[in-house]
Design a protein around this motif. Structure first.
Motif, mmCIF file in Angstrom:
data_model
loop_
_atom_site.group_PDB
_atom_site.id
_atom_site.type_symbol
_atom_site.label_atom_id
_atom_site.label_comp_id
_atom_site.label_asym_id
_atom_site.label_seq_id
_atom_site.Cartn_x
_atom_site.Cartn_y
_atom_site.Cartn_z
ATOM 1 N N PRO A 281 0.830 -1.219 0.000
ATOM 2 C CA PRO A 281 0.000 0.000 0.000
ATOM 3 C C PRO A 281 0.859 1.262 0.000
ATOM 4 C CG PRO A 281 -0.571 -1.443 1.847
ATOM 5 C CD PRO A 281 0.649 -2.023 1.183
ATOM 6 N N ARG A 282 0.389 2.273 -0.723
ATOM 7 C CA ARG A 282 1.090 3.576 -0.735
ATOM 8 C C ARG A 282 0.734 4.353 0.511
ATOM 9 N NH1 ARG A 282 -0.535 5.524 -6.652
ATOM 10 N NH2 ARG A 282 -0.222 3.531 -7.623
ATOM 11 N N GLY A 283 1.667 5.191 0.916
ATOM 12 C CA GLY A 283 1.388 6.081 2.045
ATOM 13 C C GLY A 283 1.524 5.344 3.304
#
Length: 96
Positions: free
Chosen positions: A94-96
């Protein structure tokens, strides 16, 4: 030659997302018998680029995905797929 990162599918948990990137190397072994429908289904998942989510883990610790495939005539097919091979997929971070 490319370095292929092998992952143990049993490390996956419900909610993890994976992207199918190639047919599994395991399928090319001489003793492997792979159904044509399985090859077709996996090619569909590879081509659609969208990740699949692990929906449940069975009693043997095997992760399963559920996939909806829209057919040319607009109907939707529902599939479940056990992730048992260590190649052909990548976990989506996942990004962030």
């Amino acid at each position: 030659s490319a370095v292929v990162k092998m992952e143990d599918p049993k490390t996956l948990r419900v909610g993890d997302r994976i992207r199918f990137v190639s047919l599994p190397d395991e399928w090319t072994r001489p003793q492997a018998t792979v159904d044509a429908d399985d090859v077709s289904f996996l090619r569909t998942l590879i081509e659609r680029k969208r990740p699949s989510r692990v929906s449940f883990i069975d009693e043997f610790g095997t992760p399963w995905i559920e996939a909806r495939i829209r057919l040319a005539d607009g109907r939707i097919e529902y599939h479940t797929w056990a992730v048992i091979e260590k190649t052909g997929w990548r976990k989506v971070i996942p990004r962030g």
